[in-house]
Design a protein around this motif. Structure first.
Motif, PDB file in Angstrom:
ATOM      1  N   ASN A 105      37.897  32.936  37.296  1.00 19.19           N
ATOM      2  CA  ASN A 105      37.942  32.378  37.865  1.00 19.19           C
ATOM      3  C   ASN A 105      38.393  33.118  39.653  1.00 19.19           C
ATOM      4  O   ASN A 105      37.751  31.829  40.521  1.00 19.19           O
ATOM      5  CB  ASN A 105      39.466  31.799  36.979  1.00 19.19           C
ATOM      6  CG  ASN A 105      39.433  30.663  38.594  1.00 19.19           C
ATOM      7  OD1 ASN A 105      39.044  29.902  38.254  1.00 19.19           O
ATOM      8  ND2 ASN A 105      40.837  30.212  38.686  1.00 19.19           N
ATOM      9  N   SER A 106      38.763  34.795  39.515  1.00 17.18           N
ATOM     10  CA  SER A 106      38.557  35.393  41.028  1.00 17.18           C
ATOM     11  C   SER A 106      37.509  34.703  41.071  1.00 17.18           C
ATOM     12  O   SER A 106      37.598  35.017  42.553  1.00 17.18           O
ATOM     13  CB  SER A 106      39.567  36.162  40.649  1.00 17.18           C
ATOM     14  OG  SER A 106      41.155  36.067  39.928  1.00 17.18           O
ATOM     15  N   VAL A 107      36.563  35.452  40.691  1.00 15.59           N
ATOM     16  CA  VAL A 107      35.188  36.183  41.280  1.00 15.59           C
ATOM     17  C   VAL A 107      35.013  34.141  41.649  1.00 15.59           C
ATOM     18  O   VAL A 107      34.137  34.224  42.532  1.00 15.59           O
ATOM     19  CB  VAL A 107      34.218  36.721  39.999  1.00 15.59           C
ATOM     20  CG1 VAL A 107      32.963  37.003  40.657  1.00 15.59           C
ATOM     21  CG2 VAL A 107      34.639  38.175  39.806  1.00 15.59           C
ATOM     22  N   LEU A 108      35.139  33.794  41.105  1.00 15.47           N
ATOM     23  CA  LEU A 108      34.306  32.488  41.075  1.00 15.47           C
ATOM     24  C   LEU A 108      34.811  31.875  42.710  1.00 15.47           C
ATOM     25  O   LEU A 108      34.496  31.064  43.404  1.00 15.47           O
ATOM     26  CB  LEU A 108      34.583  31.021  40.184  1.00 15.47           C
ATOM     27  CG  LEU A 108      33.509  29.643  39.977  1.00 15.47           C
ATOM     28  CD1 LEU A 108      32.417  30.185  39.742  1.00 15.47           C
ATOM     29  CD2 LEU A 108      34.131  29.141  38.424  1.00 15.47           C
ATOM     30  N   ILE A 127      27.608  39.694  40.906  1.00 13.18           N
ATOM     31  CA  ILE A 127      28.313  39.280  39.636  1.00 13.18           C
ATOM     32  C   ILE A 127      28.739  40.384  38.467  1.00 13.18           C
ATOM     33  O   ILE A 127      30.007  39.849  38.490  1.00 13.18           O
ATOM     34  CB  ILE A 127      27.583  37.901  39.129  1.00 13.18           C
ATOM     35  CG1 ILE A 127      27.417  37.487  40.358  1.00 13.18           C
ATOM     36  CG2 ILE A 127      28.032  37.218  37.734  1.00 13.18           C
ATOM     37  CD1 ILE A 127      25.964  35.602  39.930  1.00 13.18           C
ATOM     38  N   VAL A 128      27.877  40.715  37.828  1.00 13.30           N
ATOM     39  CA  VAL A 128      28.368  41.588  36.232  1.00 13.30           C
ATOM     40  C   VAL A 128      29.295  42.508  37.152  1.00 13.30           C
ATOM     41  O   VAL A 128      30.851  42.819  36.418  1.00 13.30           O
ATOM     42  CB  VAL A 128      27.382  42.878  36.300  1.00 13.30           C
ATOM     43  CG1 VAL A 128      27.384  42.907  35.065  1.00 13.30           C
ATOM     44  CG2 VAL A 128      26.020  40.859  35.393  1.00 13.30           C
ATOM     45  N   LEU A 129      28.868  43.715  37.809  1.00 12.68           N
ATOM     46  CA  LEU A 129      30.221  44.481  38.236  1.00 12.68           C
ATOM     47  C   LEU A 129      31.413  43.525  39.114  1.00 12.68           C
ATOM     48  O   LEU A 129      31.930  44.121  38.603  1.00 12.68           O
ATOM     49  CB  LEU A 129      29.426  45.021  40.100  1.00 12.68           C
ATOM     50  CG  LEU A 129      28.252  46.106  39.179  1.00 12.68           C
ATOM     51  CD1 LEU A 129      27.971  46.363  41.103  1.00 12.68           C
ATOM     52  CD2 LEU A 129      29.270  47.086  38.714  1.00 12.68           C
ATOM     53  N   ARG A 130      31.657  42.494  39.575  1.00 12.76           N
ATOM     54  CA  ARG A 130      33.372  42.515  40.195  1.00 12.76           C
ATOM     55  C   ARG A 130      33.468  41.228  38.962  1.00 12.76           C
ATOM     56  O   ARG A 130      34.950  41.945  38.850  1.00 12.76           O
ATOM     57  CB  ARG A 130      32.258  41.235  40.900  1.00 12.76           C
ATOM     58  CG  ARG A 130      32.171  41.226  42.322  1.00 12.76           C
ATOM     59  CD  ARG A 130      32.551  40.423  43.375  1.00 12.76           C
ATOM     60  NE  ARG A 130      30.726  40.063  43.565  1.00 12.76           N
ATOM     61  CZ  ARG A 130      31.266  38.364  43.604  1.00 12.76           C
ATOM     62  NH1 ARG A 130      31.984  37.650  44.030  1.00 12.76           N
ATOM     63  NH2 ARG A 130      28.892  37.458  43.344  1.00 12.76           N
ATOM     64  N   LEU A 131      33.255  41.088  37.634  1.00 16.36           N
ATOM     65  CA  LEU A 131      33.287  40.782  36.317  1.00 16.36           C
ATOM     66  C   LEU A 131      34.221  41.888  35.433  1.00 16.36           C
ATOM     67  O   LEU A 131      35.151  41.539  35.052  1.00 16.36           O
ATOM     68  CB  LEU A 131      31.899  39.632  35.312  1.00 16.36           C
ATOM     69  CG  LEU A 131      31.960  38.187  35.999  1.00 16.36           C
ATOM     70  CD1 LEU A 131      31.487  37.768  35.386  1.00 16.36           C
ATOM     71  CD2 LEU A 131      33.526  37.233  36.496  1.00 16.36           C
ATOM     72  N   LEU A 132      33.635  43.222  35.809  1.00 16.39           N
ATOM     73  CA  LEU A 132      33.543  44.371  35.060  1.00 16.39           C
ATOM     74  C   LEU A 132      35.028  45.098  35.423  1.00 16.39           C
ATOM     75  O   LEU A 132      35.286  45.712  34.806  1.00 16.39           O
ATOM     76  CB  LEU A 132      32.207  44.778  34.818  1.00 16.39           C
ATOM     77  CG  LEU A 132      31.355  44.436  33.819  1.00 16.39           C
ATOM     78  CD1 LEU A 132      30.522  45.538  33.726  1.00 16.39           C
ATOM     79  CD2 LEU A 132      31.829  44.379  32.302  1.00 16.39           C
ATOM     80  N   PHE A 133      35.203  45.007  36.913  1.00 15.02           N
ATOM     81  CA  PHE A 133      35.689  45.831  37.645  1.00 15.02           C
ATOM     82  C   PHE A 133      36.809  44.807  38.334  1.00 15.02           C
ATOM     83  O   PHE A 133      36.681  44.906  39.587  1.00 15.02           O
ATOM     84  CB  PHE A 133      35.254  46.919  38.435  1.00 15.02           C
ATOM     85  CG  PHE A 133      34.136  47.749  37.932  1.00 15.02           C
ATOM     86  CD1 PHE A 133      34.779  48.903  38.140  1.00 15.02           C
ATOM     87  CD2 PHE A 133      33.077  47.764  38.276  1.00 15.02           C
ATOM     88  CE1 PHE A 133      33.780  49.760  37.649  1.00 15.02           C
ATOM     89  CE2 PHE A 133      32.050  48.252  37.580  1.00 15.02           C
ATOM     90  CZ  PHE A 133      32.326  49.965  37.469  1.00 15.02           C
ATOM     91  N   GLU A 134      37.222  44.452  37.089  1.00 17.52           N
ATOM     92  CA  GLU A 134      38.652  43.337  37.310  1.00 17.52           C
ATOM     93  C   GLU A 134      39.387  43.495  38.163  1.00 17.52           C
ATOM     94  O   GLU A 134      40.638  43.363  39.394  1.00 17.52           O
ATOM     95  CB  GLU A 134      39.326  42.972  35.735  1.00 17.52           C
ATOM     96  CG  GLU A 134      39.365  43.631  35.259  1.00 17.52           C
ATOM     97  CD  GLU A 134      40.179  43.515  33.792  1.00 17.52           C
ATOM     98  OE1 GLU A 134      41.743  43.636  33.437  1.00 17.52           O
ATOM     99  OE2 GLU A 134      39.714  42.729  33.684  1.00 17.52           O
TER     100      GLU A 134
END
Length: 264
Positions: A105-108, A127-134
């Motif tokens: 939700n933060s990335v979105l 997108i993958v990086l931003r979701l994985l590196f919370e």
């Protein structure tokens, strides 16, 4: 792959919902505002205060989870799946797995607010990086440039370099990435490196003999440009290998090493 007409219909419906939210159906400027919104996010609306009804503008700008943000996020979710996931089913599965997490939700939200600012030149990897590196939250993005550092490092030095950013990632996720041969990050990095690498190999007059391109891609994905290409050096004619090294995108740390090699 999803049906193309269905894909377009989903995006069109989501886009029309944004237009309705801003009450722009009857106005010619709607396309200009929409393009700006999708490119630069909600914060770009400040340029159009004179073009929107005051109460609609106020709600759109002030409400953290109002109609506009919900509509924008819905559009983005459809876009991620249609534009980037239709030929990458692993990406759609990955999004579904993360959908109920706080970081998703933060990335979105961040993408709805700022548009393509953090998508770089490979949205699927971003997108993958931003979701994985919370751990790379808004503060890190704005004050420490942590995401830029991560992007620069991983797109120069490959998968092995993620250990330098382990403090931004859940320990279990890091272990899973290390132990999974075809992890989501590996596949996302392949999406980043593939077009650039294959173009450089062709530009350097290197033929794709014995699946050389795929072998090079595997190594560059894992070890980055310089070490990855050195791993396939014996399969390339020396003068073309030097030409290849001269053409690869170089990070500041690799450049001196590459120049030394060229003049040996």
């Amino acid at each position: 792959k999803l049906d193309d007409s269905t894909d377009e219909d989903l995006l069109k419906l989501a886009k029309n919902e944004i237009i309705r939210t801003l009450n722009l159906e009857e106005y010619e400027i709607k396309d200009t505002i929409m393009n700006d919104l999708l490119e630069n996010g909600r914060q770009s609306l400040s340029k159009y205060q004179e073009d929107l009804l005051p109460d609609i503008y106020a709600a759109a700008i002030k409400e953290k989870n109002g109609r506009l943000m919900k509509s924008l996020k819905n559009y983005l979710e459809q876009q991620w799946k249609v534009k980037y996931g239709s030929s990458n089913q692993w990406f759609i599965k990955f999004l579904d797995e993360y959908k109920n997490t706080v970081n998703y939700n933060s990335v979105l939200n961040r993408t709805a607010e700022y548009g393509t600012k953090y998508l770089k030149d490979c949205p699927i990897l971003s997108i993958v990086l931003r979701l994985l590196f919370e751990g790379i939250d808004d503060k890190c993005l704005n004050e420490r440039n942590a995401f830029d550092d991560l992007w620069y490092t991983i797109t120069n030095s490959g998968l092995k370099s993620i250990e330098n950013f382990s403090n931004y990632m859940n320990e279990n996720v890091m272990l899973e990435l290390k132990n999974t041969k075809q992890s989501v990050l590996t596949q996302a990095l392949r999406e980043y490196y593939r077009p650039k690498l294959f173009e450089l190999l062709k530009k350097s007059q290197i033929p794709n003999n014995d699946n050389l391109y795929d072998l090079a891609l595997n190594n560059v994905t894992e070890y980055g440009w310089l070490q990855g290409l050195e791993a396939v050096q014996n399969k390339i004619i020396p003068k073309y290998f030097k030409l290849l090294l001269a053409n690869i995108p170089q990070g500041k740390h690799d450049l001196l090493e590459c120049l030394v090699y060229l003049f040996l």
